[in-house]
Motif scaffolding. Structure first.
Motif, PDB file in Angstrom:
ATOM      1  N   UNK A 127      62.093  38.408  32.344  1.00  0.00           N
ATOM      2  CA  UNK A 127      61.278  38.157  33.535  1.00  0.00           C
ATOM      3  C   UNK A 127      60.856  39.456  34.213  1.00  0.00           C
ATOM      4  N   UNK A 128      61.713  40.458  34.152  1.00  0.00           N
ATOM      5  CA  UNK A 128      61.408  41.746  34.782  1.00  0.00           C
ATOM      6  C   UNK A 128      60.440  42.587  33.953  1.00  0.00           C
ATOM      7  N   UNK A 129      60.589  42.566  32.626  1.00  0.00           N
ATOM      8  CA  UNK A 129      59.879  43.519  31.773  1.00  0.00           C
ATOM      9  C   UNK A 129      58.681  42.962  31.008  1.00  0.00           C
ATOM     10  N   UNK A 130      58.617  41.662  30.775  1.00  0.00           N
ATOM     11  CA  UNK A 130      57.540  41.106  29.944  1.00  0.00           C
ATOM     12  C   UNK A 130      56.284  40.895  30.793  1.00  0.00           C
ATOM     13  N   UNK A 131      55.312  41.747  30.587  1.00  0.00           N
ATOM     14  CA  UNK A 131      54.075  41.701  31.369  1.00  0.00           C
ATOM     15  C   UNK A 131      53.316  40.399  31.155  1.00  0.00           C
ATOM     16  N   UNK A 132      53.270  39.907  29.933  1.00  0.00           N
ATOM     17  CA  UNK A 132      52.555  38.653  29.669  1.00  0.00           C
ATOM     18  C   UNK A 132      53.230  37.509  30.416  1.00  0.00           C
ATOM     19  N   UNK A 133      54.545  37.477  30.389  1.00  0.00           N
ATOM     20  CA  UNK A 133      55.296  36.450  31.124  1.00  0.00           C
ATOM     21  C   UNK A 133      54.954  36.518  32.612  1.00  0.00           C
ATOM     22  N   UNK A 134      54.942  37.720  33.161  1.00  0.00           N
ATOM     23  CA  UNK A 134      54.607  37.893  34.579  1.00  0.00           C
ATOM     24  C   UNK A 134      53.205  37.382  34.877  1.00  0.00           C
ATOM     25  N   UNK A 135      52.267  37.715  34.002  1.00  0.00           N
ATOM     26  CA  UNK A 135      50.871  37.342  34.249  1.00  0.00           C
ATOM     27  C   UNK A 135      50.653  35.836  34.237  1.00  0.00           C
ATOM     28  N   UNK A 136      51.295  35.140  33.314  1.00  0.00           N
ATOM     29  CA  UNK A 136      51.022  33.702  33.232  1.00  0.00           C
ATOM     30  C   UNK A 136      51.942  32.871  34.115  1.00  0.00           C
ATOM     31  N   UNK A 137      52.979  33.478  34.671  1.00  0.00           N
ATOM     32  CA  UNK A 137      53.865  32.711  35.550  1.00  0.00           C
ATOM     33  C   UNK A 137      53.533  32.931  37.026  1.00  0.00           C
ATOM     34  N   UNK A 138      52.582  33.803  37.294  1.00  0.00           N
ATOM     35  CA  UNK A 138      52.143  34.066  38.667  1.00  0.00           C
ATOM     36  C   UNK A 138      50.623  33.999  38.714  1.00  0.00           C
ATOM     37  N   UNK A 139      50.110  33.886  39.895  1.00  0.00           N
ATOM     38  CA  UNK A 139      48.656  33.870  40.043  1.00  0.00           C
ATOM     39  C   UNK A 139      48.112  35.276  39.820  1.00  0.00           C
ATOM     40  N   UNK A 140      47.138  35.387  38.941  1.00  0.00           N
ATOM     41  CA  UNK A 140      46.520  36.668  38.619  1.00  0.00           C
ATOM     42  C   UNK A 140      45.085  36.642  39.120  1.00  0.00           C
ATOM     43  N   UNK A 141      44.672  37.694  39.791  1.00  0.00           N
ATOM     44  CA  UNK A 141      43.300  37.781  40.271  1.00  0.00           C
ATOM     45  C   UNK A 141      42.406  38.224  39.121  1.00  0.00           C
ATOM     46  N   UNK A 142      41.372  37.444  38.854  1.00  0.00           N
ATOM     47  CA  UNK A 142      40.419  37.765  37.792  1.00  0.00           C
ATOM     48  C   UNK A 142      39.054  37.962  38.440  1.00  0.00           C
ATOM     49  N   UNK A 143      38.503  39.137  38.262  1.00  0.00           N
ATOM     50  CA  UNK A 143      37.188  39.452  38.824  1.00  0.00           C
ATOM     51  C   UNK A 143      36.173  39.365  37.694  1.00  0.00           C
ATOM     52  N   UNK A 144      35.157  38.535  37.884  1.00  0.00           N
ATOM     53  CA  UNK A 144      34.134  38.337  36.855  1.00  0.00           C
ATOM     54  C   UNK A 144      32.799  38.848  37.375  1.00  0.00           C
ATOM     55  N   UNK A 145      32.190  39.739  36.636  1.00  0.00           N
ATOM     56  CA  UNK A 145      30.854  40.239  36.953  1.00  0.00           C
ATOM     57  C   UNK A 145      29.922  39.779  35.843  1.00  0.00           C
ATOM     58  N   UNK A 146      28.877  39.049  36.187  1.00  0.00           N
ATOM     59  CA  UNK A 146      27.919  38.565  35.195  1.00  0.00           C
ATOM     60  C   UNK A 146      26.568  39.198  35.488  1.00  0.00           C
ATOM     61  N   UNK A 147      25.919  39.684  34.425  1.00  0.00           N
ATOM     62  CA  UNK A 147      24.585  40.265  34.592  1.00  0.00           C
ATOM     63  C   UNK A 147      23.745  39.949  33.367  1.00  0.00           C
ATOM     64  N   UNK A 148      22.480  39.882  33.555  1.00  0.00           N
ATOM     65  CA  UNK A 148      21.542  39.681  32.450  1.00  0.00           C
ATOM     66  C   UNK A 148      21.072  41.018  31.918  1.00  0.00           C
ATOM     67  N   UNK A 149      20.070  40.970  31.100  1.00  0.00           N
ATOM     68  CA  UNK A 149      19.526  42.193  30.483  1.00  0.00           C
ATOM     69  C   UNK A 149      19.005  43.151  31.513  1.00  0.00           C
TER      70      UNK A 149
END
Length: 122
Positions: free
Chosen positions: A100-122
């Motif tokens: 629980x302390x060291x596994x980054x993937x475990x931390x990411x999926x067991x807590x809320x992670x902020x995801x910033x999405x930027x979408x742009x066209x050509x």
């Protein structure tokens, strides 16, 4: 930091590249080019946990073989982990705390992670 580049191939097939490694994903049931994104996430979790447990024992100078089977169903994950040594219940609790302390993937999926999405066209 990890930088992943991805592109659509056809249909729902996607190819991504992270640090020189290529991963293929799709949702086809017949002849898929790779696993689904969720399957890849489950693989990442298994890989991270195995590496962390090996690290735990490596610190003690032990080379322990670790195997894991993870069943991801909806929002639930059940993982069975097998070590090639005997461990006490107290040791199991220390290993779980270390994961629980060291596994980054475990931390990411067991807590809320902020995801910033930027979408742009050509």
């Amino acid at each position: 930091m990890y930088i992943t580049k991805g592109e659509s191939i056809k249909g729902y097939e996607v190819s991504t590249e992270t640090n020189g490694s290529v991963y293929n994903m799709d949702y086809k049931k017949l002849n898929p080019i790779g696993t689904s994104p969720v399957g890849l996430l489950n693989s990442a979790l298994v890989g991270c946990i195995i590496m962390v447990i090996r690290s735990y024992f490596s610190i003690m100078g032990m080379d322990v073989k670790v195997e894991a089977i993870s069943k991801l169903d909806g929002m639930n994950i059940e993982m069975d982990i097998k070590l090639d040594i005997e461990v006490s219940e107290a040791e199991i609790q220390r290993i779980l705390a270390y994961v629980e302390e060291k596994c980054t993937v475990h931390k990411m999926i067991s807590k809320e992670v902020k995801i910033i999405k930027n979408i742009r066209g050509i």
